[in-house]
Design a protein around this motif. Sequence first.
Motif, mmCIF file in Angstrom:
data_model
loop_
_atom_site.group_PDB
_atom_site.id
_atom_site.type_symbol
_atom_site.label_atom_id
_atom_site.label_comp_id
_atom_site.label_asym_id
_atom_site.label_seq_id
_atom_site.Cartn_x
_atom_site.Cartn_y
_atom_site.Cartn_z
ATOM 1 N N ASP A 67 0.803 -1.220 0.000
ATOM 2 C CA ASP A 67 0.000 0.000 0.000
ATOM 3 C C ASP A 67 0.836 1.270 0.000
ATOM 4 N N ASP A 68 2.132 1.135 0.172
ATOM 5 C CA ASP A 68 3.026 2.294 0.154
ATOM 6 C C ASP A 68 3.627 2.560 -1.226
ATOM 7 N N VAL A 69 3.378 1.688 -2.192
ATOM 8 C CA VAL A 69 3.960 1.855 -3.527
ATOM 9 C C VAL A 69 3.116 2.856 -4.315
ATOM 10 N N PRO A 70 3.707 3.931 -4.836
ATOM 11 C CA PRO A 70 2.930 4.916 -5.593
ATOM 12 C C PRO A 70 2.400 4.336 -6.895
ATOM 13 N N PRO A 71 1.209 4.718 -7.302
ATOM 14 C CA PRO A 71 0.684 4.290 -8.613
ATOM 15 C C PRO A 71 1.671 4.611 -9.734
ATOM 16 N N GLY A 72 1.736 3.724 -10.703
ATOM 17 C CA GLY A 72 2.637 3.910 -11.828
ATOM 18 C C GLY A 72 4.050 3.426 -11.596
ATOM 19 N N HIS A 73 4.385 3.039 -10.361
ATOM 20 C CA HIS A 73 5.719 2.541 -10.053
ATOM 21 C C HIS A 73 5.809 1.031 -10.273
ATOM 22 N N VAL A 74 7.039 0.552 -10.361
ATOM 23 C CA VAL A 74 7.331 -0.869 -10.490
ATOM 24 C C VAL A 74 7.869 -1.390 -9.161
ATOM 25 N N VAL A 75 7.265 -2.447 -8.642
ATOM 26 C CA VAL A 75 7.786 -3.107 -7.449
ATOM 27 C C VAL A 75 9.014 -3.915 -7.865
ATOM 28 N N VAL A 76 10.158 -3.636 -7.261
ATOM 29 C CA VAL A 76 11.416 -4.289 -7.622
ATOM 30 C C VAL A 76 11.928 -5.025 -6.389
#
Length: 218
Positions: A67-76
């Motif tokens: 839930d902390d990942v901003p929209p449009g970002h890639v989880v790496v």
Amino acid sequence: MTDDRNVSRAGALDTATLSDALDRLGIVGQCYAIAGRDPDFRMAGRAFTMLCGPASTPPGTVGDYIDDVPPGHVVVIDNGGRTDATIWGDILTEIAHRRGLAGTVIDGISRDVHLCRSLGYPVFSVGHWMRTGKDRVQVEQTGCAVNIGGARVAPGDILRGDPDGVIVIPQAHEEAVLGAAEEIHAAEESIREACRTGMRLDEARRHFRYHQLQTRRN
């Protein structure tokens, strides 16, 4: 769609062209052996990084960061290339898709491949297998530099994935990499067009300096 101009520029280029641009600039950004769980997956976005390690006693969590990942970002996710326990599954896929994330890249494996395929949510990893990472793997740190397939990924770097694999474009060099890749793409398009109008391929390649497009430049 994204209002991040350089992410849009990266998304308009394929990873092969970006790889040649990285070679020209002497930058290691090709993520070795990282492939889409569906051959048609494509993505482009900035990195939200996470480092994982073996579970402690008692074990830590593997998924409360989403839930902390901003929209449009890639989880790496750097899981050290581990292939005996997964670090990503259907619940994370569903939430990531619903929140508008660009995709997930894992130096390790995922599971529940059916859902990412049915939703069209891009997951790129070393492979997939069903055994859970719960009580085997835990998150050590987020927002740090990580290793994905031998390439360094820092928070905010651009990740581009397509059927050929995954490229990382370091934030400090993105203008140079994207500019070089666009130049290479334009030259290759010119070669194709010249051949369509009757020019021999070897002549077109000489004219547009095809064999020097990815050569290292000082």
